[in-house]
Design a protein around this motif. Structure first.
Motif, PDB file in Angstrom:
ATOM      1  N   ALA A   1       7.782   6.205  -4.891  1.00 46.55           N
ATOM      2  CA  ALA A   1       7.732   4.754  -5.026  1.00 46.55           C
ATOM      3  C   ALA A   1       6.994   4.128  -3.842  1.00 46.55           C
ATOM      4  O   ALA A   1       6.153   3.226  -4.024  1.00 46.55           O
ATOM      5  N   ILE A   2       7.295   4.603  -2.622  1.00 48.06           N
ATOM      6  CA  ILE A   2       6.627   4.085  -1.429  1.00 48.06           C
ATOM      7  C   ILE A   2       5.143   4.417  -1.475  1.00 48.06           C
ATOM      8  O   ILE A   2       4.288   3.566  -1.193  1.00 48.06           O
ATOM      9  N   LEU A   3       4.806   5.659  -1.839  1.00 49.26           N
ATOM     10  CA  LEU A   3       3.403   6.065  -1.900  1.00 49.26           C
ATOM     11  C   LEU A   3       2.643   5.230  -2.919  1.00 49.26           C
ATOM     12  O   LEU A   3       1.504   4.816  -2.671  1.00 49.26           O
ATOM     13  N   SER A   4       3.255   4.972  -4.051  1.00 45.98           N
ATOM     14  CA  SER A   4       2.612   4.155  -5.080  1.00 45.98           C
ATOM     15  C   SER A   4       2.306   2.750  -4.558  1.00 45.98           C
ATOM     16  O   SER A   4       1.217   2.208  -4.790  1.00 45.98           O
ATOM     17  N   LEU A   5       3.267   2.163  -3.844  1.00 52.68           N
ATOM     18  CA  LEU A   5       3.060   0.821  -3.287  1.00 52.68           C
ATOM     19  C   LEU A   5       1.930   0.826  -2.257  1.00 52.68           C
ATOM     20  O   LEU A   5       1.112  -0.095  -2.220  1.00 52.68           O
ATOM     21  N   VAL A   6       1.873   1.869  -1.427  1.00 52.55           N
ATOM     22  CA  VAL A   6       0.820   1.966  -0.413  1.00 52.55           C
ATOM     23  C   VAL A   6      -0.545   2.104  -1.081  1.00 52.55           C
ATOM     24  O   VAL A   6      -1.499   1.389  -0.750  1.00 52.55           O
ATOM     25  N   LEU A   7      -0.661   3.017  -2.037  1.00 51.03           N
ATOM     26  CA  LEU A   7      -1.949   3.265  -2.687  1.00 51.03           C
ATOM     27  C   LEU A   7      -2.437   2.067  -3.476  1.00 51.03           C
ATOM     28  O   LEU A   7      -3.651   1.848  -3.587  1.00 51.03           O
ATOM     29  N   ASN A   8      -1.513   1.289  -4.008  1.00 51.91           N
ATOM     30  CA  ASN A   8      -1.889   0.114  -4.797  1.00 51.91           C
ATOM     31  C   ASN A   8      -2.029  -1.146  -3.952  1.00 51.91           C
ATOM     32  O   ASN A   8      -2.215  -2.236  -4.481  1.00 51.91           O
ATOM     33  N   GLY A   9      -1.920  -0.986  -2.616  1.00 54.35           N
ATOM     34  CA  GLY A   9      -2.143  -2.128  -1.739  1.00 54.35           C
ATOM     35  C   GLY A   9      -1.017  -3.133  -1.726  1.00 54.35           C
ATOM     36  O   GLY A   9      -1.220  -4.290  -1.365  1.00 54.35           O
TER      37      GLY A   9
ATOM     38  N   GLU B   1      -3.277  -6.827  -2.052  1.00 51.44           N
ATOM     39  CA  GLU B   1      -3.709  -5.837  -1.083  1.00 51.44           C
ATOM     40  C   GLU B   1      -4.304  -6.458   0.155  1.00 51.44           C
ATOM     41  O   GLU B   1      -4.146  -5.943   1.255  1.00 51.44           O
ATOM     42  N   LYS B   2      -4.974  -7.580   0.041  1.00 46.67           N
ATOM     43  CA  LYS B   2      -5.614  -8.184   1.202  1.00 46.67           C
ATOM     44  C   LYS B   2      -4.594  -8.606   2.253  1.00 46.67           C
ATOM     45  O   LYS B   2      -4.951  -8.848   3.400  1.00 46.67           O
ATOM     46  N   GLN B   3      -3.329  -8.688   1.900  1.00 46.52           N
ATOM     47  CA  GLN B   3      -2.291  -9.058   2.840  1.00 46.52           C
ATOM     48  C   GLN B   3      -1.647  -7.828   3.491  1.00 46.52           C
ATOM     49  O   GLN B   3      -0.818  -7.962   4.368  1.00 46.52           O
ATOM     50  N   CYS B   4      -2.027  -6.649   3.057  1.00 52.80           N
ATOM     51  CA  CYS B   4      -1.444  -5.417   3.568  1.00 52.80           C
ATOM     52  C   CYS B   4      -2.463  -4.670   4.423  1.00 52.80           C
ATOM     53  O   CYS B   4      -3.570  -4.415   3.976  1.00 52.80           O
ATOM     54  N   VAL B   5      -2.075  -4.354   5.647  1.00 47.22           N
ATOM     55  CA  VAL B   5      -3.000  -3.674   6.548  1.00 47.22           C
ATOM     56  C   VAL B   5      -3.040  -2.177   6.264  1.00 47.22           C
ATOM     57  O   VAL B   5      -2.149  -1.628   5.614  1.00 47.22           O
ATOM     58  N   GLY B   6      -4.085  -1.514   6.769  1.00 45.40           N
ATOM     59  CA  GLY B   6      -4.229  -0.080   6.604  1.00 45.40           C
ATOM     60  C   GLY B   6      -5.259   0.301   5.560  1.00 45.40           C
ATOM     61  O   GLY B   6      -5.154   1.347   4.932  1.00 45.40           O
ATOM     62  N   LYS B   7      -6.281  -0.515   5.394  1.00 41.74           N
ATOM     63  CA  LYS B   7      -7.240  -0.290   4.306  1.00 41.74           C
ATOM     64  C   LYS B   7      -8.003   1.024   4.456  1.00 41.74           C
ATOM     65  O   LYS B   7      -8.294   1.687   3.461  1.00 41.74           O
ATOM     66  N   VAL B   8      -8.336   1.430   5.693  1.00 42.23           N
ATOM     67  CA  VAL B   8      -9.101   2.662   5.891  1.00 42.23           C
ATOM     68  C   VAL B   8      -8.281   3.881   5.497  1.00 42.23           C
ATOM     69  O   VAL B   8      -8.742   4.746   4.745  1.00 42.23           O
ATOM     70  N   TYR B   9      -7.043   3.953   5.971  1.00 45.69           N
ATOM     71  CA  TYR B   9      -6.211   5.117   5.648  1.00 45.69           C
ATOM     72  C   TYR B   9      -5.783   5.085   4.182  1.00 45.69           C
ATOM     73  O   TYR B   9      -5.669   6.133   3.542  1.00 45.69           O
ATOM     74  N   ARG B  10      -5.548   3.903   3.654  1.00 48.50           N
ATOM     75  CA  ARG B  10      -5.224   3.781   2.225  1.00 48.50           C
ATOM     76  C   ARG B  10      -6.373   4.338   1.391  1.00 48.50           C
ATOM     77  O   ARG B  10      -6.164   5.069   0.416  1.00 48.50           O
ATOM     78  N   ARG B  11      -7.592   3.997   1.789  1.00 46.25           N
ATOM     79  CA  ARG B  11      -8.764   4.499   1.085  1.00 46.25           C
ATOM     80  C   ARG B  11      -8.834   6.020   1.170  1.00 46.25           C
ATOM     81  O   ARG B  11      -9.135   6.693   0.185  1.00 46.25           O
ATOM     82  N   TYR B  12      -8.525   6.557   2.333  1.00 38.73           N
ATOM     83  CA  TYR B  12      -8.530   8.012   2.508  1.00 38.73           C
ATOM     84  C   TYR B  12      -7.508   8.667   1.576  1.00 38.73           C
ATOM     85  O   TYR B  12      -7.802   9.673   0.917  1.00 38.73           O
ATOM     86  N   LEU B  13      -6.297   8.127   1.511  1.00 42.33           N
ATOM     87  CA  LEU B  13      -5.261   8.698   0.647  1.00 42.33           C
ATOM     88  C   LEU B  13      -5.666   8.622  -0.823  1.00 42.33           C
ATOM     89  O   LEU B  13      -5.448   9.565  -1.590  1.00 42.33           O
TER      90      LEU B  13
END
Length: 260
Positions: free
Chosen positions: A42-50, A2-14
């Motif tokens: 599948a895409i949402l799962s990848l986003v939520l899991n960082g 997850e630390k390599q994937c940007v968008g931590k604030v919005y990911r946290r919101y979701l």
């Protein structure tokens, strides 16, 4: 990771939004959430899991589906741009910390995670914690992030450090009182579950019914408080525990206090 994937604030919101929906409806699924957001499960799962970065387009598309205002969508997009540029993301930080502390008190697993860190076979992995506490991986990930934001947990590389000093203080406002009520309800529900699912030799659920003088209630509460303190001092371990247990002591009237 997850630390390599940007968008931590919005990911946290979701994650928080999905968490709230599953609390209201235990049957609510990630697939249902993805369907409402009009994105691939599948895409949402990848986003939520960082495992996949949040994009400006994803924020706009899902933000509109979640009825966010254009201002809030723009703020989240600005956060993403700042994060990509290596700048700090501080928007709405006061409200975020306030919400973090509310959730910290409300949900039982935050302090369970900190205590799990003190067991001898602890593995610094969200997946391992998810398995040991039997809660969804996304809830563990959100809890870990929340513990870091309120400075109760520090993670550097693979080293996890408990900063709580085994004691935390919260402001006693109305929201905190409500959070404590929800926390107590969660533990009572888990106590009922333990009666059904855990062998007697691995638990103790007992009670005492008695007639009392109501003027003695404060004395009883002080005695229970002393017992909890003594119990804690005798049995709480620092590094060599092997399980995390919860002690719940309840004193409440069985008679209807409104009908005397």
């Amino acid at each position: 990771m997850e630390k390599q994937c940007v968008g931590k604030v919005y990911r946290r919101y979701l994650r928080e939004e999905f968490h709230l929906r599953t609390k209201k409806n235990a049957n609510y699924s990630l697939r249902a959430f993805a369907r409402q957001l009009d994105v691939s499960p599948a895409i949402l799962s990848l986003v939520l899991n960082g495992k996949k970065s949040v994009t400006l387009n994803l924020i706009e598309k899902t933000g509109l589906k979640l009825d966010l205002s254009l201002q809030d969508i723009g703020d989240h997009q600005l956060d993403l741009i700042r994060e990509k540029s290596g700048l700090s993301v501080n928007h709405k930080s006061y409200d975020q910390i306030s919400e973090d502390r509310f959730n910290l008190i409300q949900d039982w697993y935050h302090y369970a995670i900190l205590n799990l860190m003190r067991t001898k076979n602890f593995v610094p992995s969200a997946k391992w914690i998810s398995k040991r506490l039997s809660i969804p991986l996304m809830e563990v990930q959100s809890a870990i992030e929340r513990l870091q934001r309120v400075n109760l947990l520090k993670i550097s590389k693979n080293k996890w450090e408990d900063l709580s000093n085994k004691f935390t203080t919260h402001v006693n406002d109305e929201r905190t009182s409500e959070a404590r009520k929800r926390n107590q309800i969660q533990f009572l529900e888990k106590s009922v579950s333990s009666i059904k699912n855990i062998k007697l030799e691995e638990r103790d659920n007992s009670g005492l019914t008695l007639a009392i003088k109501t003027k003695d209630i404060n004395k009883m509460k002080k005695l229970i408080s002393r017992f909890r303190k003594q119990f804690h001092e005798q049995f709480d371990t620092i590094k060599d525990g092997d399980e995390v247990y919860q002690l719940s002591v309840a004193l409440f009237p069985l008679t209807d206090l409104t009908k005397k």
